[in-house]
Design an enzyme around this catalytic site. Structure first.
Site, PDB file in Angstrom:
ATOM      1  N   ASP A   1       0.907  -1.140  -0.061  1.00 54.39           N
ATOM      2  CA  ASP A   1       0.042  -0.313   0.016  1.00 54.39           C
ATOM      3  C   ASP A   1       0.877   1.197  -0.104  1.00 54.39           C
ATOM      4  O   ASP A   1       1.836   1.319   0.882  1.00 54.39           O
ATOM      5  CB  ASP A   1      -0.940  -0.122   1.458  1.00 54.39           C
ATOM      6  CG  ASP A   1      -2.091   1.122   1.172  1.00 54.39           C
ATOM      7  OD1 ASP A   1      -1.855   2.230   0.542  1.00 54.39           O
ATOM      8  OD2 ASP A   1      -3.066   0.866   1.901  1.00 54.39           O
TER       9      ASP A   1
ATOM     10  N   TYR B   1      -0.682  -8.824  -8.669  1.00 54.35           N
ATOM     11  CA  TYR B   1      -0.861  -7.615  -9.120  1.00 54.35           C
ATOM     12  C   TYR B   1       0.504  -7.250 -10.131  1.00 54.35           C
ATOM     13  O   TYR B   1       0.362  -6.394 -10.959  1.00 54.35           O
ATOM     14  CB  TYR B   1      -0.290  -6.590  -7.911  1.00 54.35           C
ATOM     15  CG  TYR B   1      -1.492  -6.485  -7.188  1.00 54.35           C
ATOM     16  CD1 TYR B   1      -2.523  -5.665  -7.560  1.00 54.35           C
ATOM     17  CD2 TYR B   1      -1.592  -6.468  -5.729  1.00 54.35           C
ATOM     18  CE1 TYR B   1      -3.725  -5.328  -6.902  1.00 54.35           C
ATOM     19  CE2 TYR B   1      -2.581  -6.429  -4.938  1.00 54.35           C
ATOM     20  CZ  TYR B   1      -3.642  -5.704  -5.538  1.00 54.35           C
ATOM     21  OH  TYR B   1      -4.610  -5.409  -4.781  1.00 54.35           O
TER      22      TYR B   1
END
Length: 218
Positions: free
Chosen positions: A122, A199
């Site tokens: 993040d 991802y």
């Protein structure tokens, strides 16, 4: 970041034999927990749906892996993959913890971990949240408390701003940068043996270059 609550996720984690509960009780005894104390321990912080760490565990049976994920709804997906995919049926060198990474020194003893993986963490884009980034100086101080003498941190991201920030933090923390690249998939050295995350597959497929660094203490 707000994630959708998945009904039954907490119960699934509680019942799962490879999800460690009351993890602070294991501090200093993780090698014995795996019942092969001669093997090193690698952890991934923010393991997401588990593709990266499960692949490593399957390919490297002589290394013990611990996947750490803060959100039970996300860890649930990794467990479902592990439980339901036949390719992992013989994998027994992996454990899972649902916890916040700020508590790492309470869970692992000095020198207990040999490698830390940080993948597509993040970015916490607001400046006031910088210390929450997993590559902040504050987190490198936590890693210092649990890594073995020659332990390393490996970080991958497609976020250029976060990567540049991370390079700065490595220096501020007094660590040594062993390697870096702004284009992992075209780097002849660092791309060798690279295992992609979900991802990574998504972002690289969209044409985003993947950045990677490897750092260790001086």
């Amino acid at each position: 970041m707000r994630l959708r609550n998945v009904p039954g996720a907490d119960a699934y984690l509680t019942a799962h034999p490879l999800v460690i509960k009351n993890e602070t009780r294991y501090r200093g005894t993780w090698k014995e927990t795996f019942q092969n104390p001669e093997n090193p321990i690698h952890i991934e912080i923010g393991m997401g749906k588990g593709q990266f760490l499960l692949t490593l565990a399957k390919e490297n049976p002589s290394i013990n892996y611990i996947g750490i994920e803060r959100y039970s709804s996300v860890l649930l997906r990794a467990l479902e993959r592990f439980d339901n995919d036949e390719e992992y049926k013989d994998v027994n060198n992996i454990r899972f913890i649902c916890m916040d990474a700020t508590n790492l020194p309470e869970v692992f003893a000095v020198g207990e971990i040999d490698k830390i993986y940080l993948n597509f963490s993040d970015p916490w884009p607001k400046a006031r949240h910088a210390k929450r980034r997993l590559t902040s100086k504050q987190f490198f101080e936590r890693y210092d408390k649990i890594l073995a003498f020659d332990g390393v941190v490996e970080f991958k991201t497609d976020n250029r701003e976060l990567f540049d920030f991370s390079l700065e933090q490595v220096e501020l923390a007094g660590w040594v940068l062993l390697a870096k690249t702004y284009d992992l998939h075209n780097d002849p050295t660092l791309s060798r043996g690279n295992v992609m995350t979900e991802y990574e597959e998504k972002f690289s497929g969209q044409g985003h270059p993947i950045h990677k660094l490897i750092a260790m203490r001086q």
